[in-house]
Motif scaffolding. Structure first.
Motif, PDB file in Angstrom:
ATOM      1  N   ARG A   1       0.820  -1.208   0.000  1.00 51.29           N
ATOM      2  CA  ARG A   1       0.000   0.000   0.000  1.00 51.29           C
ATOM      3  C   ARG A   1       0.854   1.258   0.000  1.00 51.29           C
ATOM      4  O   ARG A   1       0.636   2.194   0.775  1.00 51.29           O
ATOM      5  CB  ARG A   1      -0.949   0.004   1.205  1.00 51.29           C
ATOM      6  CG  ARG A   1      -1.942  -1.150   1.200  1.00 51.29           C
ATOM      7  CD  ARG A   1      -2.688  -1.261   2.501  1.00 51.29           C
ATOM      8  NE  ARG A   1      -3.422  -0.058   2.821  1.00 51.29           N
ATOM      9  CZ  ARG A   1      -4.646   0.232   2.377  1.00 51.29           C
ATOM     10  NH1 ARG A   1      -5.254  -0.593   1.562  1.00 51.29           N
ATOM     11  NH2 ARG A   1      -5.248   1.343   2.727  1.00 51.29           N
ATOM     12  N   THR A   2       1.823   1.314  -0.889  1.00 48.18           N
ATOM     13  CA  THR A   2       2.678   2.489  -0.968  1.00 48.18           C
ATOM     14  C   THR A   2       3.273   2.567  -2.370  1.00 48.18           C
ATOM     15  O   THR A   2       2.875   1.817  -3.268  1.00 48.18           O
ATOM     16  CB  THR A   2       3.792   2.439   0.097  1.00 48.18           C
ATOM     17  OG1 THR A   2       4.465   3.695   0.155  1.00 48.18           O
ATOM     18  CG2 THR A   2       4.790   1.325  -0.192  1.00 48.18           C
ATOM     19  N   GLN A   3       4.199   3.488  -2.582  1.00 44.29           N
ATOM     20  CA  GLN A   3       4.876   3.640  -3.861  1.00 44.29           C
ATOM     21  C   GLN A   3       6.384   3.528  -3.652  1.00 44.29           C
ATOM     22  O   GLN A   3       6.899   3.822  -2.573  1.00 44.29           O
ATOM     23  CB  GLN A   3       4.563   5.011  -4.486  1.00 44.29           C
ATOM     24  CG  GLN A   3       3.139   5.159  -4.987  1.00 44.29           C
ATOM     25  CD  GLN A   3       2.896   6.534  -5.592  1.00 44.29           C
ATOM     26  OE1 GLN A   3       3.468   7.534  -5.159  1.00 44.29           O
ATOM     27  NE2 GLN A   3       2.035   6.607  -6.585  1.00 44.29           N
ATOM     28  N   ARG A   4       7.051   3.131  -4.707  1.00 43.70           N
ATOM     29  CA  ARG A   4       8.497   3.042  -4.659  1.00 43.70           C
ATOM     30  C   ARG A   4       9.062   3.576  -5.959  1.00 43.70           C
ATOM     31  O   ARG A   4       8.321   3.885  -6.895  1.00 43.70           O
ATOM     32  CB  ARG A   4       8.930   1.591  -4.450  1.00 43.70           C
ATOM     33  CG  ARG A   4       8.405   0.637  -5.494  1.00 43.70           C
ATOM     34  CD  ARG A   4       8.815  -0.800  -5.197  1.00 43.70           C
ATOM     35  NE  ARG A   4       8.156  -1.729  -6.092  1.00 43.70           N
ATOM     36  CZ  ARG A   4       8.568  -1.997  -7.333  1.00 43.70           C
ATOM     37  NH1 ARG A   4       9.624  -1.369  -7.800  1.00 43.70           N
ATOM     38  NH2 ARG A   4       7.920  -2.853  -8.089  1.00 43.70           N
ATOM     39  N   VAL A   5      10.374   3.659  -6.021  1.00 43.64           N
ATOM     40  CA  VAL A   5      11.047   4.101  -7.241  1.00 43.64           C
ATOM     41  C   VAL A   5      11.165   2.904  -8.169  1.00 43.64           C
ATOM     42  O   VAL A   5      11.675   1.852  -7.772  1.00 43.64           O
ATOM     43  CB  VAL A   5      12.445   4.672  -6.925  1.00 43.64           C
ATOM     44  CG1 VAL A   5      13.122   5.141  -8.200  1.00 43.64           C
ATOM     45  CG2 VAL A   5      12.334   5.822  -5.936  1.00 43.64           C
ATOM     46  N   SER A   6      10.680   3.048  -9.393  1.00 41.45           N
ATOM     47  CA  SER A   6      10.664   1.929 -10.324  1.00 41.45           C
ATOM     48  C   SER A   6      12.077   1.521 -10.717  1.00 41.45           C
ATOM     49  O   SER A   6      13.022   2.312 -10.631  1.00 41.45           O
ATOM     50  CB  SER A   6       9.859   2.288 -11.575  1.00 41.45           C
ATOM     51  OG  SER A   6      10.458   3.395 -12.232  1.00 41.45           O
ATOM     52  N   LEU A   7      12.207   0.288 -11.170  1.00 37.76           N
ATOM     53  CA  LEU A   7      13.507  -0.282 -11.527  1.00 37.76           C
ATOM     54  C   LEU A   7      13.761  -0.048 -13.007  1.00 37.76           C
ATOM     55  O   LEU A   7      13.599  -0.925 -13.846  1.00 37.76           O
ATOM     56  CB  LEU A   7      13.517  -1.773 -11.211  1.00 37.76           C
ATOM     57  CG  LEU A   7      13.105  -2.144  -9.787  1.00 37.76           C
ATOM     58  CD1 LEU A   7      13.004  -3.637  -9.633  1.00 37.76           C
ATOM     59  CD2 LEU A   7      14.079  -1.565  -8.788  1.00 37.76           C
ATOM     60  N   PHE A   8      14.168   1.158 -13.351  1.00 38.00           N
ATOM     61  CA  PHE A   8      14.367   1.524 -14.742  1.00 38.00           C
ATOM     62  C   PHE A   8      15.758   2.113 -14.884  1.00 38.00           C
ATOM     63  O   PHE A   8      16.068   3.140 -14.319  1.00 38.00           O
ATOM     64  CB  PHE A   8      13.317   2.530 -15.181  1.00 38.00           C
ATOM     65  CG  PHE A   8      13.496   3.013 -16.591  1.00 38.00           C
ATOM     66  CD1 PHE A   8      13.952   4.291 -16.846  1.00 38.00           C
ATOM     67  CD2 PHE A   8      13.209   2.186 -17.655  1.00 38.00           C
ATOM     68  CE1 PHE A   8      14.105   4.738 -18.139  1.00 38.00           C
ATOM     69  CE2 PHE A   8      13.353   2.623 -18.942  1.00 38.00           C
ATOM     70  CZ  PHE A   8      13.811   3.903 -19.195  1.00 38.00           C
ATOM     71  N   SER A   9      16.636   1.425 -15.629  1.00 37.45           N
ATOM     72  CA  SER A   9      18.046   1.813 -15.701  1.00 37.45           C
ATOM     73  C   SER A   9      18.224   3.105 -16.466  1.00 37.45           C
ATOM     74  O   SER A   9      17.615   3.329 -17.510  1.00 37.45           O
ATOM     75  CB  SER A   9      18.861   0.710 -16.366  1.00 37.45           C
ATOM     76  OG  SER A   9      20.196   1.119 -16.534  1.00 37.45           O
ATOM     77  N   ARG A  10      19.089   3.952 -15.956  1.00 36.83           N
ATOM     78  CA  ARG A  10      19.412   5.197 -16.644  1.00 36.83           C
ATOM     79  C   ARG A  10      20.476   4.988 -17.706  1.00 36.83           C
ATOM     80  O   ARG A  10      20.935   5.937 -18.321  1.00 36.83           O
ATOM     81  CB  ARG A  10      19.889   6.241 -15.643  1.00 36.83           C
ATOM     82  CG  ARG A  10      18.775   6.760 -14.747  1.00 36.83           C
ATOM     83  CD  ARG A  10      19.275   7.898 -13.891  1.00 36.83           C
ATOM     84  NE  ARG A  10      19.765   8.992 -14.721  1.00 36.83           N
ATOM     85  CZ  ARG A  10      20.490   9.997 -14.249  1.00 36.83           C
ATOM     86  NH1 ARG A  10      20.833  10.036 -12.990  1.00 36.83           N
ATOM     87  NH2 ARG A  10      20.890  10.970 -15.044  1.00 36.83           N
ATOM     88  N   ALA A  11      20.900   3.732 -17.874  1.00 38.78           N
ATOM     89  CA  ALA A  11      21.913   3.472 -18.892  1.00 38.78           C
ATOM     90  C   ALA A  11      21.440   3.900 -20.272  1.00 38.78           C
ATOM     91  O   ALA A  11      22.237   4.268 -21.128  1.00 38.78           O
ATOM     92  CB  ALA A  11      22.268   1.990 -18.904  1.00 38.78           C
ATOM     93  N   ILE A  12      20.120   3.854 -20.534  1.00 39.58           N
ATOM     94  CA  ILE A  12      19.611   4.209 -21.852  1.00 39.58           C
ATOM     95  C   ILE A  12      19.669   5.709 -22.090  1.00 39.58           C
ATOM     96  O   ILE A  12      19.395   6.162 -23.191  1.00 39.58           O
ATOM     97  CB  ILE A  12      18.170   3.722 -22.039  1.00 39.58           C
ATOM     98  CG1 ILE A  12      17.233   4.416 -21.046  1.00 39.58           C
ATOM     99  CG2 ILE A  12      18.065   2.232 -21.873  1.00 39.58           C
ATOM    100  CD1 ILE A  12      15.777   4.160 -21.340  1.00 39.58           C
TER     101      ILE A  12
END
Length: 835
Positions: free
Chosen positions: A156-167
Motif C-alpha cells: 500500500r505504498t509507492q516506490r522508485v521503479s527499476l528503470f536503468s538510466r543506462a539508456i
C-alpha cells in the motif's frame, strides 16, 4: 527476514544496491545521426505518449526488423508495466512500517488503481472543482507524480521503479538502447541508476484532493447536528463574530470541553463514504433498495443527504475513501496485521502487554477514552448520527484521522482556507469564522489573535497518497504544505537520492516509540525514536496527558486564571454538599483534584534530611509543618504538569535508516550506544522540592516557597522550579530520583523479557516498547545513583571528614516511608492553599 515485519534496521550503505559493475558492451552503430530522434521515440514510449513514427528508408528493413522489434518492445513495456506488481518476495520490496497483508485480489486491484491514478494520472475536471471568485485558479497546485514512481499494492505504498538510466546515453540508437537496458541489467550495470535525485519533486497533492477538518466543520449537517449552529441564516441575520446557536453543541460529558475538530472530520468522512456507496448504487431500482411492503424507503432523510457536496468531487474522492482501513481490516486475524491498532484491543489484552500506569498504557487508554467520549457526545446531540453510525465504525474512522491527517498552517489569506467557503460566509474573515466554531483546537478558545494573524491557523488535512507513504525519523523524502499553491509537496531529501526499488519514506514527526504506537499502531523498532518514562509514582496526571488540546481529563477552563481560582475555591470548600455557582464540570474537576491532593501526600512521607520522622500530630505550628504544607501546595500546582514528571530519553540509534531493498541486516537491534544524554532537570526540580528542609537555601526555604506560590498565583503560565543549591540538597534529590525510578520499575516486574518470534506482531511491539522504557528507567536510576555517590564524597571532603555532620545533612529513608498518619493533619489546613 520473514515477510510482514514493521521494524526497520540500520544499513551501513544507506540502502543503495552496490553490485560489482560488469564491463560495458560496446555496440557499434551505423547511423549515429539518428540517435537524438530515436532517443525521443524511446522516451515517448516509456512515458506513455504517442511517439512519432520513425522514418524507414527501405521496405526490407521494416520486414526484417518489425518482428523482433515488436517482440522486444512488448517485452520491454511488459517489464515496466509488471514492475508495479513485482513479487512480494523480491528482495527490492521495502519493509518499513507497512506490512504485506494476505492476498485479496479485489482490495489489491482497488489499491493498485488508487496508487496509479488518484494523483499520478489525475485529470482535473473544471466542473468538479469550484474555485472561488476571490481566489485565482492558478493559485492552486496541480496533481503531480514523478515518472519513476511505481505502485506497490501489497504494501500500500509507492516506490522508485527499476528503470536503468543506462539508456540515457545518447550514443546509441533507440533500439540498441533497449537491448542495452536488458543486457546491462542482466550483468549488473543497473547499479548506475541513481533513482530520484536529491531535492527532486516527488509528488504534489493539490487542495481539491485534500479533505480538511475545516471542510468538515463547514458542512451544514455537522454545523446543525453537532455545533448547534443554524446554517440557514445568512450573513445579515447574525453578528459575524458569533453564529446563532439553536441547540446544544457536542461536548465531552465529564469536563464540558468541546470536541477536537478531528472528531468532526471523522464524521464527515463516514458521511462521504456512505454517500459514495449510495451514489455507486444509484442505478439500483427502488424495489431493490426498499424491502418494505409499501415500497417506500425508510432511509434517513439527513444522514445521506449530501446536496451541499459536489457529486463529481464525491466520485473523485470515493477511490480514496474506499481504500481506507475498515473495521474488518483491523480485526483480521493475522500474525502481523498492518491495520491492527491497540485501540481495537480488549482492555485485558492491552494491560497484559503494557503494565498499568506506564507511559504507553496511559497514552493508549487516554486515546480510547477520548474517542469513546466523543462518540457519546455525538450520539447525545444527534439521534440521526446514533441511528446510522456504530461505535466501531466511528472508532475505525477516527483512527484513520489520528494516523493519517497531516498538519496545515494556513494564514487568513491562504487559498486552501478560503476554498470552499459557503456563500453566506464570504464576507466574514477567517478569524471571525473560526471563533464561531466550538472545537477544542480552534474556535472560541482562540488564545491570541496575533498568533493566528502572524503564524496561521493549525488545521488538519487528510492527504491521499501522502498518508500511504511509510514513516521514519530519518526519511528519504520531506513533505511540506505550500501555502502559495495550497498543496502538499513531497521532495526527495537534499542529502541523497532515492535509489531504485526503495519506497518513499517521510516523517510523521519526532514521536516517542510509545506515542507512535498509541497513535499510529506501529513502531520502527530500530532505536531511531526516543523513549518516555513516567516518574509520577504515587498519582495519576489529569491535565496534560500527552494529547495536547485534543483531550483532557480536566476542563479547559482550568487554563483560564479566573476559572482556576474558581475550581480551587470549590476544591477547598468544606463538605460535599456545599452550594456553589460553578458549573457541573468544574465541580467534578474539583472533586478529582481533591482526591489527587490526598494521593500527593505519599510523596511527602519520606522526610529526607531529618534524623526522625516529622509527626505533625505533635509538631503543630512548627517550621517543619509550615514547610511541608508549602511543599504540598506546590505539588498540587504541578501535579498535572506533564513535564514535571516525564523524562524523555534520546534515541539509542539516532542515525538509523529505514531498511530497504537488499538489506542483509539480521533481526535484532542495532548496537546501542554506551551512554545516552538525559535532560531530567524538570523532574530533578520536583525531587528538590520533595527533599527540602528549613535550613536549605541559606535557611530561607520557607520564604522561597511562599514567594513561588505568589508568583504562580499571579500568572497561569508561571512554572515554579527549584534550581541547584547545596550539595546536601542535591544529594537528597538524587536519592529521591532513584526511589521514584525503583517504584516505576516495579510496575514492569511481571513482564516476560523473552523476545516474541513474530516480528511486527502486537506482542513484539509491546516487548520492544516495554524494553525501551525499562532500559530508560535503569539508565536514569544508575545516573542518579552515581551522581549521588559523587555528591556525598565531595560533601564529605568539604566538611573535613566530619562524618556526623555529613550524616545529618544527607539523611535519607532508604528503609521505607514514614507513617502516613504523621502527615494527615495537613488535610485540615488545605484551605490555606488558596492564599
Amino acid at each position: 527476514m520473514a515477510k510482514g515485519v514493521k521494524r526497520t534496521d540500520s544499513v551501513d550503505d544507506g540502502g543503495r544496491n552496490h553490485r560489482k559493475a560488469a564491463p560495458k558492451l560496446k555496440l557499434k552503430s551505423k547511423n549515429q545521426s539518428s540517435t537524438g530522434k530515436d532517443y525521443e521515440v524511446l522516451r515517448s514510449i516509456v512515458s506513455g505518449n504517442s511517439p512519432k513514427k520513425p522514418r524507414l528508408r527501405h521496405g526490407y528493413t521494416l520486414a526484417v526488423m518489425i518482428g523482433p522489434a515488436i517482440f522486444v518492445l512488448y517485452t520491454f513495456l511488459s517489464r515496466e508495466r509488471n514492475d508495479d506488481s513485482i513479487s512480494s518476495n523480491d528482495y527490492r520490496i521495502p519493509q518499513v512500517d507497512r506490512m504485506e497483508i494476505s492476498p485479496d485480489p479485489e482490495r489489491d486491484d482497488r489499491t493498485l488503481d488508487f496508487l496509479r491514478n488518484f494523483v499520478c494520472n489525475h485529470k482535473r475536471d473544471s466542473d468538479a472543482i469550484t474555485v472561488e471568485a476571490n481566489v485565482a485558479s492558478a493559485s492552486y497546485g496541480e496533481a503531480y507524480c514523478h515518472p519513476r514512481l511505481s505502485a506497490e499494492p501489497h504494501y500500500r505504498t509507492q516506490r522508485v521503479s527499476l528503470f536503468s538510466r543506462a539508456i540515457d546515453e545518447t550514443s546509441f540508437p533507440w533500439w540498441r538502447k533497449i537491448i542495452h537496458h536488458f543486457v546491462s541489467d542482466a550483468v549488473g550495470e543497473s547499479s548506475r541508476d541513481d533513482g530520484i535525485p536529491a531535492g527532486t519533486l516527488v509528488m504534489r497533492l493539490p487542495r481539491h484532493l485534500q479533505i480538511w477538518d475545516l471542510d468538515a466543520i463547514r458542512d451544514q449537517y455537522i454545523q446543525r447536528e453537532f455545533l448547534g449552529l443554524d446554517p440557514t441564516l445568512n450573513g445579515d441575520e447574525y453578528d459575524s463574530t458569533e453564529r446563532i446557536r439553536f441547540k446544544m453543541a457536542a461536548v465531552h460529558k465529564d469536563t464540558g470541553n468541546p470536541l477536537d475538530s478531528g472528531a468532526f472530520l471523522a464524521v464527515y468522512l463516514i458521511r462521504l463514504l456512505d454517500g459514495s456507496r449510495a451514489q455507486r448504487s444509484s442505478d439500483i431500482t427502488a424495489d431493490e433498495q426498499c424491502n418494505n411492503d409499501d415500497g417506500k424507503c425508510n432511509l434517513p432523510q439527513q444522514w445521506n443527504k449530501l446536496d451541499q457536496f459536489n457529486k463529481q468531487r464525491l466520485r473523485e474522492l470515493s477511490k480514496y475513501l474506499h481504500v481506507l482501513p475498515t473495521v474488518s481490516d483491523r480485526l483480521a486475524d493475522l500474525p502481523s496485521n498492518p491495520h491492527n491498532h491497540p485501540l481495537f484491543w480488549p482492555l485485558y489484552t492491552m494491560e497484559a502487554l503494557f503494565p498499568r500506569y506506564t507511559v504507553t498504557n496511559d497514552l493508549i487508554r487516554h486515546y480510547g477514552t477520548m474517542i469513546k467520549s466523543e462518540y457519546d457526545a455525538l450520539t447525545l446531540v444527534s439521534t440521526d448520527f446514533e441511528e446510522n453510525v456504530l461505535y466501531f465504525d466511528y472508532l475505525s474512522m477516527r483512527i484513520n484521522v489520528l494516523s493519517r491527517a497531516f498538519g496545515v498552517s494556513a494564514s487568513k489569506n491562504d487559498g486552501g482556507a478560503i476554498w470552499g467557503v459557503p456563500d453566506d460566509r464570504k464576507g466574514v474573515s477567517l478569524i471571525e469564522e473560526m471563533r464561531s466554531y466550538e472545537t477544542s483546537n480552534f474556535g472560541k478558545f482562540l488564545d491570541d489573535v496575533a498568533d493566528y494573524e502572524n503564524e496561521g491557523f493549525k488545521f488538519r488535512s487528510m492527504c491521499p497518497l501522502l498518508d500511504m507513504y511509510n514513516s521514519h525519523p530519518n526519511s528519504n523524502a520531506i513533505w511540506r504544505y505550500d501555502s502559495k499553491t495550497s498543496s502538499y509537496a513531497v521532495h526527495a531529501s537534499n542529502e541523497s537520492n532515492i535509489p531504485p526499488g526503495h519506497s518513499i519514506v517521510v516523517s510523521y514527526g519526532k514521536y516517542t516509540d510509545g506515542h507512535l504506537f498509541a497513535k499510529y499502531g506501529y513502531i520502527n523498532g530500530d532505536g531511531s525514536s526516543p523513549t518516555e518514562i513516567s516518574l509520577a509514582a504515587f498519582h495519576r496526571i489529569l491535565g496534560d496527558i500527552g494529547l495536547g488540546r485534543q483531550f483532557s481529563l480536566l476542563p479547559f477552563d482550568l487554563l483560564d486564571q479566573n476559572s482556576r481560582h474558581e475550581i480551587l475555591g470549590t476544591l477547598f470548600e468544606e463538605g460535599s454538599n456545599s452550594k456553589t455557582k460553578t458549573k457541573a464540570s468544574l465541580v467534578l474537576a474539583a472533586e478529582a483534584l481533591y482526591v489527587q491532593s490526598k494521593e500527593l501526600l505519599r510523596y511527602l512521607q519520606f522526610d529526607d534530611g531529618y534524623k526522625e520522622c516529622i509527626d505533625l500530630n505533635v509538631n503543630s505550628g512548627s517550621n517543619d509543618e509550615k514547610l511541608k504544607l508549602l511543599k504540598w501546595q506546590h505539588l498540587i500546582l504541578i501535579a498535572n504538569n506533564r513535564d514535571m514528571w516525564i523524562v524523555r530519553v534520546p534515541p539509542t540509534s539516532p542515525d538509523a535508516r529505514p531498511m530497504q531493498a537488499h538489506s542483509t541486516a539480521k533481526h535484532g537491534r542495532k548496537d546501542e550506544k554506551t551512554s545516552v544524554g538525559l535532560n531530567a532537570e524538570s523532574v530533578i526540580s520536583t525531587c528538590r522540592l520533595l527533599s527540602l528542609i528549613p535550613d536549605d537555601l541559606g535557611g530561607n526555604a520557607i520564604e522561597h516557597l511562599r514567594e513561588g506560590l505568589a508568583e504562580s498565583a499571579s500568572s497561569i503560565k508561571s512554572r515554579f522550579r527549584l534550581e541547584r543549591h547545596e550539595d546536601a540538597l542535591e544529594y537528597r534529590a538524587m536519592i529521591c530520583l532513584v526511589r521514584l525510578c525503583n517504584v516505576a520499575l516495579g510496575r514492569y516486574s511481571k513482564i516476560d523479557g523473552k523476545e516474541p518470534d513474530t516480528v511486527g506482531s502486537r506482542e513484539w511491539n509491546a516487548w520492544y516498547i516495554i524494553g525501551g522504557e525499562v532500559r530508560a528507567l535503569e539508565i536514569l536510576r544508575k545516573t542518579a545513583a552515581s551522581e549521588a555517590h559523587k555528591l556525598r564524597k565531595h560533601y564529605q571532603g568539604q566538611m573535613g571528614g566530619n562524618t556526623a555532620d555529613t550524616e545529618a545533612a544527607m539523611t535519607v529513608r532508604e528503609e521505607g516511608a514514614c507513617p502516613l498518619n504523621y502527615s494527615l493533619p495537613l488535610l485540615n489546613n488545605l484551605h490555606e492553599a488558596k492564599d
